[in-house]
Structure formats: C-alpha cells, structure tokens
Design a protein around this motif. Structure first.
Motif, short mmCIF file in Angstrom:
data_model
loop_
_atom_site.label_atom_id
_atom_site.label_comp_id
_atom_site.label_asym_id
_atom_site.label_seq_id
_atom_site.Cartn_x
_atom_site.Cartn_y
_atom_site.Cartn_z
N VAL A 90 0.86 -1.19 0.00
CA VAL A 90 0.00 0.00 0.00
C VAL A 90 0.89 1.24 0.00
N ARG A 91 0.73 2.07 -1.00
CA ARG A 91 1.48 3.33 -1.07
C ARG A 91 0.49 4.47 -1.11
N VAL A 92 0.50 5.30 -0.06
CA VAL A 92 -0.44 6.41 0.05
C VAL A 92 0.31 7.72 -0.22
N THR A 93 -0.16 8.44 -1.22
CA THR A 93 0.38 9.77 -1.54
C THR A 93 -0.77 10.76 -1.56
N ASN A 94 -0.44 12.04 -1.68
CA ASN A 94 -1.47 13.08 -1.56
C ASN A 94 -1.22 14.23 -2.53
N GLY B 3 -1.40 16.33 9.18
CA GLY B 3 -0.87 15.20 8.43
C GLY B 3 -0.25 15.67 7.12
N PRO B 4 -0.61 15.07 6.01
CA PRO B 4 -1.53 13.95 5.86
C PRO B 4 -0.81 12.61 5.94
N LEU B 5 -1.60 11.52 6.01
CA LEU B 5 -1.04 10.19 5.96
C LEU B 5 -0.31 10.01 4.63
N SER B 6 0.92 9.54 4.71
CA SER B 6 1.71 9.36 3.49
C SER B 6 2.79 8.33 3.78
N ASN B 7 2.57 7.09 3.36
CA ASN B 7 3.55 6.06 3.68
C ASN B 7 3.45 4.86 2.75
N ASP B 8 4.46 3.98 2.88
CA ASP B 8 4.49 2.68 2.22
C ASP B 8 4.40 1.60 3.29
N THR B 9 3.62 0.57 3.03
CA THR B 9 3.60 -0.55 3.96
C THR B 9 3.08 -1.80 3.26
N ILE B 10 3.38 -2.95 3.84
CA ILE B 10 2.79 -4.21 3.41
C ILE B 10 1.65 -4.53 4.38
N ALA B 11 0.47 -4.87 3.83
CA ALA B 11 -0.69 -5.10 4.68
C ALA B 11 -1.46 -6.31 4.17
N PRO B 12 -2.24 -6.95 5.05
CA PRO B 12 -3.13 -8.01 4.57
C PRO B 12 -4.11 -7.44 3.55
N THR B 13 -4.26 -8.13 2.44
CA THR B 13 -5.13 -7.62 1.38
C THR B 13 -6.54 -7.36 1.89
N ALA B 14 -7.01 -8.21 2.81
CA ALA B 14 -8.38 -8.07 3.31
C ALA B 14 -8.58 -6.84 4.16
N ALA C 31 -0.05 1.51 10.55
CA ALA C 31 1.39 1.66 10.33
C ALA C 31 1.80 3.12 10.44
N ASP C 32 0.94 4.01 9.95
CA ASP C 32 1.24 5.44 10.06
C ASP C 32 1.16 5.90 11.51
N LEU C 33 0.14 5.45 12.25
CA LEU C 33 0.00 5.84 13.65
C LEU C 33 1.16 5.32 14.49
N GLU C 34 1.64 4.12 14.17
CA GLU C 34 2.78 3.57 14.91
C GLU C 34 4.02 4.42 14.71
N ARG C 35 4.23 4.85 13.49
CA ARG C 35 5.37 5.71 13.19
C ARG C 35 5.25 7.04 13.93
N ARG C 36 4.07 7.58 13.97
CA ARG C 36 3.86 8.87 14.61
C ARG C 36 3.99 8.79 16.14
#
Length: 407
Positions: A217-221, A373-384, A393-398
């Motif tokens: 998952v790659r979130v950009t803004n 923010g905004p939320l902006s990150n890369d992570t591997i996540a369960p597809t579901a 993952a973003d909250l953990e980093r913050r």
C-alpha cells in the motif's frame, strides 16, 4: 483530450489568468532563506511577476515588485546592485516556514496555513531545497500524482543496499519487510489506484497485490493547489510544491520531513548540489546534454539511463512534453484517475472564483489550520484489511516521533 482554450485556462498563471487567480488564493513558496546568502536583495520570479526579496533593518523579510529589464529572461539573477524596487509597486505578505519564505500574492483575506507535518515538525527534522524545470507547472504536478509512472520511469534494474540510500527516494526497504522498494516497483508495475477527495485535496492510494494475501500500500497526496506529499522512505516524507515562475518555467520546492531522527541537512544538501548549480538551482543535467543519457547504464542499471537521481528522470519526462503540454492530443487511461480528478477540482475552483465564491475552494475557511498530516507512507498489509493496516502503520510511526505528529 481537451480544447486549447481549456488547456490555456488551467496552465497560464499571469495576474489575469484563470489558473493564476486560483494560485493567488494560496501561500506560495517564493524562495529559500539560503538564497539571501548569495544575494541580498535576491530576485524572485513568481507567477509571472518580477519581485525582490530582502531583509530590512529589523531582520524581517520584505517582498516587493522590482524593476524588470526589457527582454529579461524568466530565470535571471542580477547582482544586488542591479535589483531595484518598483516605485509604488506592490509589497506582499511573507511568512518564513522551515527555511522557506512563503508569499501571498492575492487579493482578499490571507488564508491560514494547514498544520501539515512539514510545518509543525521541529526545525531539526525538516530540510528544504528546490530545483528548476523548464516546463509549465501543471505537467510538473501531474507526474507527481501518477502512482504508476514510478514503476517505469524510476525502474532500477538492480537493488542496492538500502543502508546506503539515505536521502534518496525509493532506495529504502518497505516497512516491516526486507523487500527493497525498487523491487516492488519493478515487479508489480500496474497498481490498482484509488482516489479520495479530502479537505486538503486528494488522497491517492496505489495497491500492488503481492503473493500470500499481502498487498503493498502506497499512500500519496495532492495538496491543493500545486503540492504533493509522498513517502520518501520509512522515516521521511516529501512535501513538494510545483511553483510557477511563469507559464513555461517552474521550480519544485521541497520540504523533507523526518519522523524519527533529525535530518542530516549537510548530507542532503551535498547530494542535491551534486546535481544543481547555484544561484539558479538549475540542474546540471538538461536538454542540452541529453540529461546525461548513457546507453550502457540503461542496459543494466536504470530504465532511463540517466543516472540514479529520480528528479532527472521526472525532469526529462515533463520537459519532453514541451514548455506547455499539448493536452488537445492526449488520451488519458485508467491509471490517470488522479490526474482526471485533480483537473476537475482545478476547473471547479476556477468556476467558483468566476462566480465570486472563494469559500468553495479547498482550504479557504476557518477550519484550514485544523488540517493535519496527511497520511503518506508505504507498507505491506493483509489484502483483506489494507486500509486499516496502512493507517495503523502510520500511527505507529507517529507515536514514536520526538515532535508532535499526532493525528
């Protein structure tokens, strides 16, 4: 494809232009503070206007209209003795943020700043730089909101040690894995793209479905009107404005924001000065030297054969479209969904100003300062559960951030 009239309305930036009127409703990053170390006053060319920036006797910044010579090029750095304020010319509001001087060139109420991470982080955790591109601002922005282009334009044919990639985008490992980001982009080049409208612009999510029920998952803004916020690595984001000099030239102005450790500003500046020349911040690789193209490199190292700096890849792509992209001949596809949605927002903003409804523009009301923010990150996540896992993952980093990064 669109008409030439519409293309003109969304690209031209002068005082009497449609898009220029929208851009003038927002704070614009006018210059780096460090530019005053080379020239004081310093020339500032912004939205087709010739300005001068200096510090007065109190140390405050002043930005005013300056005299321009006939035929003066858009990116021109006269000596301080040649810079004169225009008698009776406009003096614009300015604010310094993390090493960048922002200016407001519009009429009417001066807007609030959103509480973006790059503005609220400690000074030690933000580094600012800029670079010149010889093209219109809109095509520079649009490459930044196209998540699919990275798999091709920035395709690295070999993966290097991520520990040696500090300050370089796409050179890290994906969060909580030992998978290089370069490999993910290379092996999964056709992401599923979702676009959501927000109170700051657009949230753009690129989903690359891997094996075993996992999704990258790659979130950009897109931050309206001409900025993007994207992940650079696990610990750093990029907030980048595409600032019009005039209709045919722009600067990318970037704030690099670290969530964990202070930014190594000396190293990051040294890296970028290897690719740019002062005081214009013009790139050393350009059309005149074919962007440093090397066919041997293209054979085994990079898709473009133009070196490891992805800014050069983007520069080649956007400048190659011409000074102003001819959108009357384009054919947008499924992967262009964010570009389509952004142009709709821009056209709606132009229409709102035409009917005198400035409050209809994004980030123009009293709630602007509450945008974080905004939320902006890369992570591997369960597809579901990719959406929830990405946010976690973003909250953990913050949560482990030394400055207040709470959302």
């Amino acid at each position: 494809m669109i008409s030439q009239q519409l293309n003109d309305s969304i690209t031209r930036v002068g005082p009497d232009s449609a898009a220029g009127a929208v851009l003038r409703c927002y704070w614009q990053p006018a210059a780096l503070i460090e530019e005053l170390e080379y020239q004081n006053p310093a020339p500032v060319n912004l939205l087709g206007e010739r300005l001068a920036l200096w510090r007065d006797d109190t140390g405050s910044f002043v930005l005013a209209a300056r005299k321009a010579e006939a035929g003066e090029p858009s990116v021109y750095h006269p000596g301080p003795e040649q810079i004169e304020a225009e008698p009776g010319g406009a003096v614009y509001p300015v604010v310094e943020k993390k090493g960048v001087v922002f200016a407001y060139l519009g009429d009417g109420p001066v807007p609030e700043f959103p509480n973006l991470d790059c503005f609220r982080a400690d000074d030690s955790h933000v580094f600012a730089f800029k670079g010149l591109w010889e093209c219109n601002w809109l095509q520079a922005l649009e490459i930044g909101i196209d998540p699919a282009h990275a798999s091709f334009l920035h395709r690295f044919l070999e993966d290097e040690d991520p520990d040696e990639g500090y300050g370089k985008q796409f050179r890290d490992q994906v969060a909580n894995t030992n998978i290089p980001m370069t490999r993910v982009l290379r092996e999964f080049p056709r992401p599923q793209i979702e676009v959501d409208e927000t109170n700051y612009g657009l949230k753009i999510t690129a989903l690359r479905h891997l094996e075993n029920g996992q999704t990258h998952v790659r979130v950009t803004n897109q931050i309206f009107p001409e900025a993007i916020c994207i992940p650079m690595s696990r610990e750093m984001t990029i907030t980048q404005w595409h600032v019009p000099v005039d209709d045919e030239t722009c600067y990318w102005m970037t704030m690099f924001t670290s969530f964990r450790d202070p930014v190594n500003k000396a190293l990051m500046r040294e890296q970028r000065l290897e690719e740019h020349v002062l005081p214009t911040y013009a790139p050393l690789k350009h059309k005149g030297n074919h962007y440093g193209y090397d066919p041997k490199e293209q054979e085994s190292v990079t898709y473009t054969g133009m070196g490891l700096d992805i800014n050069v890849h983007d520069q080649w792509a956007v400048e190659g479209m011409g000074a102003i992209q001819d959108r009357t001949q384009e054919h947008l596809g499924r992967s262009d969904v964010a570009i389509i949605r952004y142009r709709r927002m821009l056209r709606e903003a132009i229409a709102a100003l035409d009917r005198g409804d400035r409050d209809a523009l994004p980030m123009q009301g009293e709630e602007t300062s509450g945008i974080i923010g905004p939320l902006s990150n890369d992570t591997i996540a369960p597809t579901a559960n990719w959406s929830g896992a990405s946010r976690e993952a973003d909250l953990e980093r913050r949560s482990g951030c030394p400055w207040d990064a709470s959302v």
